[in-house]
Design an enzyme around this catalytic site. Structure first.
Site, PDB file in Angstrom:
ATOM      1  N   ARG A 169       0.822  -1.233   0.000  1.00 22.29           N
ATOM      2  CA  ARG A 169       0.000   0.000   0.000  1.00 22.29           C
ATOM      3  C   ARG A 169       0.848   1.272   0.000  1.00 22.29           C
ATOM      4  O   ARG A 169       0.471   2.279   0.588  1.00 22.29           O
ATOM      5  CB  ARG A 169      -0.971   0.037   1.199  1.00 22.29           C
ATOM      6  CG  ARG A 169      -1.897  -1.140   1.294  1.00 22.29           C
ATOM      7  CD  ARG A 169      -2.890  -1.202   0.131  1.00 22.29           C
ATOM      8  NE  ARG A 169      -3.476  -2.524   0.119  1.00 22.29           N
ATOM      9  CZ  ARG A 169      -3.008  -3.552  -0.589  1.00 22.29           C
ATOM     10  NH1 ARG A 169      -1.978  -3.397  -1.393  1.00 22.29           N
ATOM     11  NH2 ARG A 169      -3.575  -4.716  -0.547  1.00 22.29           N
ATOM     12  N   CYS A 217     -10.607  -1.685   3.401  1.00 15.75           N
ATOM     13  CA  CYS A 217      -9.938  -1.911   4.682  1.00 15.75           C
ATOM     14  C   CYS A 217      -9.585  -0.576   5.339  1.00 15.75           C
ATOM     15  O   CYS A 217      -8.935   0.268   4.711  1.00 15.75           O
ATOM     16  CB  CYS A 217      -8.675  -2.736   4.475  1.00 15.75           C
ATOM     17  SG  CYS A 217      -9.085  -4.431   4.036  1.00 15.75           S
ATOM     18  N   GLU A 305      -5.159   2.742   6.895  1.00 15.73           N
ATOM     19  CA  GLU A 305      -4.923   2.670   5.448  1.00 15.73           C
ATOM     20  C   GLU A 305      -5.679   3.810   4.762  1.00 15.73           C
ATOM     21  O   GLU A 305      -5.226   4.374   3.759  1.00 15.73           O
ATOM     22  CB  GLU A 305      -5.416   1.310   4.922  1.00 15.73           C
ATOM     23  CG  GLU A 305      -5.223   1.144   3.427  1.00 15.73           C
ATOM     24  CD  GLU A 305      -5.459  -0.281   2.948  1.00 15.73           C
ATOM     25  OE1 GLU A 305      -5.136  -1.246   3.675  1.00 15.73           O
ATOM     26  OE2 GLU A 305      -5.975  -0.427   1.822  1.00 15.73           O
TER      27      GLU A 305
HETATM   28  C1  LIG Z   1     -15.615  -1.722  -1.318  1.00 20.26           C
HETATM   29  C2  LIG Z   1     -14.146  -1.419  -1.362  1.00 20.26           C
HETATM   30  C3  LIG Z   1     -13.237  -2.439  -1.557  1.00 20.26           C
HETATM   31  C4  LIG Z   1     -11.863  -2.147  -1.594  1.00 20.26           C
HETATM   32  N1  LIG Z   1     -10.976  -3.162  -1.796  1.00 20.26           N
HETATM   33  C5  LIG Z   1      -9.655  -2.880  -1.885  1.00 20.26           C
HETATM   34  C6  LIG Z   1      -8.714  -3.929  -2.153  1.00 20.26           C
HETATM   35  O1  LIG Z   1      -9.056  -5.091  -2.313  1.00 20.26           O
HETATM   36  N2  LIG Z   1      -7.393  -3.584  -2.226  1.00 20.26           N
HETATM   37  C7  LIG Z   1      -6.970  -2.298  -2.064  1.00 20.26           C
HETATM   38  O2  LIG Z   1      -5.757  -2.058  -2.157  1.00 20.26           O
HETATM   39  N3  LIG Z   1      -7.838  -1.302  -1.823  1.00 20.26           N
HETATM   40  C8  LIG Z   1      -9.163  -1.558  -1.736  1.00 20.26           C
HETATM   41  N4  LIG Z   1     -10.051  -0.553  -1.475  1.00 20.26           N
HETATM   42  C9  LIG Z   1      -9.540   0.823  -1.279  1.00 20.26           C
HETATM   43  C10 LIG Z   1      -9.472   1.613  -2.595  1.00 20.26           C
HETATM   44  O3  LIG Z   1     -10.198   0.957  -3.589  1.00 20.26           O
HETATM   45  C11 LIG Z   1      -8.033   1.792  -3.056  1.00 20.26           C
HETATM   46  O4  LIG Z   1      -7.219   2.383  -2.055  1.00 20.26           O
HETATM   47  C12 LIG Z   1      -7.927   2.643  -4.312  1.00 20.26           C
HETATM   48  O5  LIG Z   1      -6.613   2.618  -4.755  1.00 20.26           O
HETATM   49  C13 LIG Z   1      -8.378   4.093  -4.096  1.00 20.26           C
HETATM   50  O6  LIG Z   1      -8.346   4.746  -5.340  1.00 20.26           O
HETATM   51  P1  LIG Z   1      -9.175   6.079  -5.556  1.00 20.26           P
HETATM   52  O7  LIG Z   1      -9.023   6.528  -6.971  1.00 20.26           O
HETATM   53  O8  LIG Z   1     -10.549   5.914  -5.080  1.00 20.26           O
HETATM   54  O9  LIG Z   1      -8.393   7.082  -4.625  1.00 20.26           O
HETATM   55  P2  LIG Z   1      -9.003   8.140  -3.598  1.00 20.26           P
HETATM   56  O10 LIG Z   1      -9.706   7.430  -2.508  1.00 20.26           O
HETATM   57  O11 LIG Z   1      -9.773   9.175  -4.334  1.00 20.26           O
HETATM   58  O12 LIG Z   1      -7.666   8.782  -3.031  1.00 20.26           O
HETATM   59  C14 LIG Z   1      -6.779   8.000  -2.259  1.00 20.26           C
HETATM   60  C15 LIG Z   1      -5.403   8.700  -2.251  1.00 20.26           C
HETATM   61  O13 LIG Z   1      -4.863   8.666  -3.570  1.00 20.26           O
HETATM   62  C16 LIG Z   1      -4.560   9.987  -3.999  1.00 20.26           C
HETATM   63  N5  LIG Z   1      -4.785  10.100  -5.429  1.00 20.26           N
HETATM   64  C17 LIG Z   1      -5.923   9.852  -6.124  1.00 20.26           C
HETATM   65  N6  LIG Z   1      -5.719  10.079  -7.444  1.00 20.26           N
HETATM   66  C18 LIG Z   1      -4.422  10.473  -7.559  1.00 20.26           C
HETATM   67  C19 LIG Z   1      -3.607  10.888  -8.662  1.00 20.26           C
HETATM   68  N7  LIG Z   1      -4.070  10.929  -9.917  1.00 20.26           N
HETATM   69  N8  LIG Z   1      -2.338  11.250  -8.408  1.00 20.26           N
HETATM   70  C20 LIG Z   1      -1.840  11.215  -7.156  1.00 20.26           C
HETATM   71  N9  LIG Z   1      -2.550  10.856  -6.079  1.00 20.26           N
HETATM   72  C21 LIG Z   1      -3.830  10.492  -6.275  1.00 20.26           C
HETATM   73  C22 LIG Z   1      -5.502  10.891  -3.201  1.00 20.26           C
HETATM   74  O14 LIG Z   1      -5.017  12.226  -3.141  1.00 20.26           O
HETATM   75  C23 LIG Z   1      -5.515  10.181  -1.870  1.00 20.26           C
HETATM   76  O15 LIG Z   1      -4.355  10.529  -1.143  1.00 20.26           O
HETATM   77  C24 LIG Z   1     -11.421  -0.802  -1.443  1.00 20.26           C
HETATM   78  C25 LIG Z   1     -12.360   0.221  -1.275  1.00 20.26           C
HETATM   79  C26 LIG Z   1     -13.705  -0.072  -1.240  1.00 20.26           C
HETATM   80  C27 LIG Z   1     -14.690   1.057  -1.086  1.00 20.26           C
END
Ligand SMILES: Cc1cc2nc3c(=O)[nH]c(=O)nc-3n(C[C@H](O)[C@H](O)[C@H](O)COP(=O)(O)OP(=O)(O)OC[C@H]3O[C@@H](n4cnc5c(N)ncnc54)[C@H](O)[C@@H]3O)c2cc1C
Length: 310
Positions: A169, A217, A305
């Site tokens: 992560r 998580c 996380e």
């Molecule tokens: C139902 C559910 C299941 C999930 N299962 C998993 C799993 O199995 N494994 C896992 O690892 N995660 C899981 N997650 C968490 C999530 O999906 C991940 O962490 C994912 O990578 C978040 O991406 P996001 O675009 O939504 O980022 P956001 O939540 O919008 O942002 C998260 C971070 O990333 C940064 N960010 C976003 N876009 C950019 C960019 N273009 N450049 C730089 N920084 C950026 C943001 O500023 C923030 O700091 C789950 C979440 C949910 C709701």
């Protein structure tokens, strides 16, 4: 501050409630939608000069926005310019704003294998790479070949595979804005890839509460020293293993525990989900309670996380 820059923006936008998976929390003072790299660069350079904080929002799947909201500018890469998908042989380039699952399905259709293992993780491509999203089948970093990023002052540059490190992560990408990502794929039969994507997606659905309002998580799986290997300041670091944070929370008796509208899921104890009456303060208070109870119960400190703004 943004007047005259030609960038589309709105003020006082309820991003916490409307643009995160928790569906709680306050508003962004400004939400900007740059129409391409040049506009993003001009925007962040101006904010940098004027010391205005900038945060970048992906799909909001790993984010808790505090109830008081986010000062400064929040950037959303939802313009088409940031959602491109290009194929060159077995290399693909995906814009940071592209939905990860859409990318996984496009690749399957084009007979390109290498991303099925992240099927079902809700994310933008940029957010997934920032978090090095993954799970039981591996993480996204294993397929990343190159990233194009932007520094705080708006300067654009690339980082190649040999210079990138992906850990649990985390990555060593320090630039705050990921613009696009090149992935190294393998040719394969589209039907085989589609079958694998379906298998992984169904596995995820059967093990995690995907339909509840959560951010996946809440805590990282902690790394603990293997029994019988005490740490010695002068010697090499002792061997460690990751233990399931969900199991530790369950063992501490917290499944179903509730603070206000925030509750520990019965299906997966590392998922906190929100009821309609929930506030971000409820989620934060529940996280604090979980961390303290697990520490008291097992002596292990859990690290969050989920990213918290501001
Ligand atoms: C139902 C559910 C299941 C999930 N299962 C998993 C799993 O199995 N494994 C896992 O690892 N995660 C899981 N997650 C968490 C999530 O999906 C991940 O962490 C994912 O990578 C978040 O991406 P996001 O675009 O939504 O980022 P956001 O939540 O919008 O942002 C998260 C971070 O990333 C940064 N960010 C976003 N876009 C950019 C960019 N273009 N450049 C730089 N920084 C950026 C943001 O500023 C923030 O700091 C789950 C979440 C949910 C709701």
């Amino acid at each position: 501050m943004l007047d005259g820059m030609g960038i589309r923006f709105d003020t006082d936008v309820p991003i916490g409630k409307e643009m995160t998976w928790y569906g709680v929390g306050g508003a962004a003072q400004v939400l900007a939608h740059p129409a391409g790299v040049a506009q993003l660069s001009a925007l962040v350079a101006r904010c940098y000069e004027q010391q205005v904080p900038v945060n970048i929002l992906g799909s909001g799947a790993n984010l808790l926005v505090k109830d008081r909201g986010v000062p400064g500018v929040v950037v959303k890469l939802d313009d088409l310019a940031f959602s491109q998908y290009k194929v060159q042989g077995t290399k693909i380039t995906a814009g940071a704003g592209l939905d990860l699952f859409k990318l996984v399905l496009e690749c399957a259709k084009d007979g390109l294998a290498g991303l099925a293992h992240v099927a079902g993780i809700p994310a933008s491509v940029g957010g997934a790479v920032r978090m090095n999203a993954g799970g039981a089948f591996g993480d996204i970093g294993s397929t990343v070949h190159k990233v194009q990023v932007m520094a705080e002052n708006g300067q654009v540059y690339s980082r190649d595979r040999d210079d990138l490190v992906f850990g649990y992560r985390r990555t060593n990408i320090v630039a705050p804005y990921i613009l696009d990502v090149e992935f190294d794929m393998d040719e394969a039969d589209p039907q085989d890839i589609a079958r694998r994507v379906k298998e992984i997606f169904l596995y995820k659905k059967s093990t995690q509460p995907m339909s509840e309002n959560s951010a996946g998580c809440a805590f990282k799986n902690p790394s603990i020293v293997l029994p019988g290997h005490d740490s010695d300041e002068d010697g090499p670091p002792p061997p460690t293993e990751r233990v399931s944070a969900g199991k530790l929370i369950d063992q501490a008796g917290l499944k179903g525990y509730r603070v206000g509208g925030a509750e520990v899921s019965h299906r997966h104890a590392n998922f906190i989900f929100t009821h309609p009456c929930c506030t971000a303060d409820d989620v934060l208070a529940l996280m604090d309670h979980i961390q303290q109870t697990v520490l008291d119960h097992s002596g292990i400190a859990l690290e969050r996380e989920v990213v918290i703004w501001p």
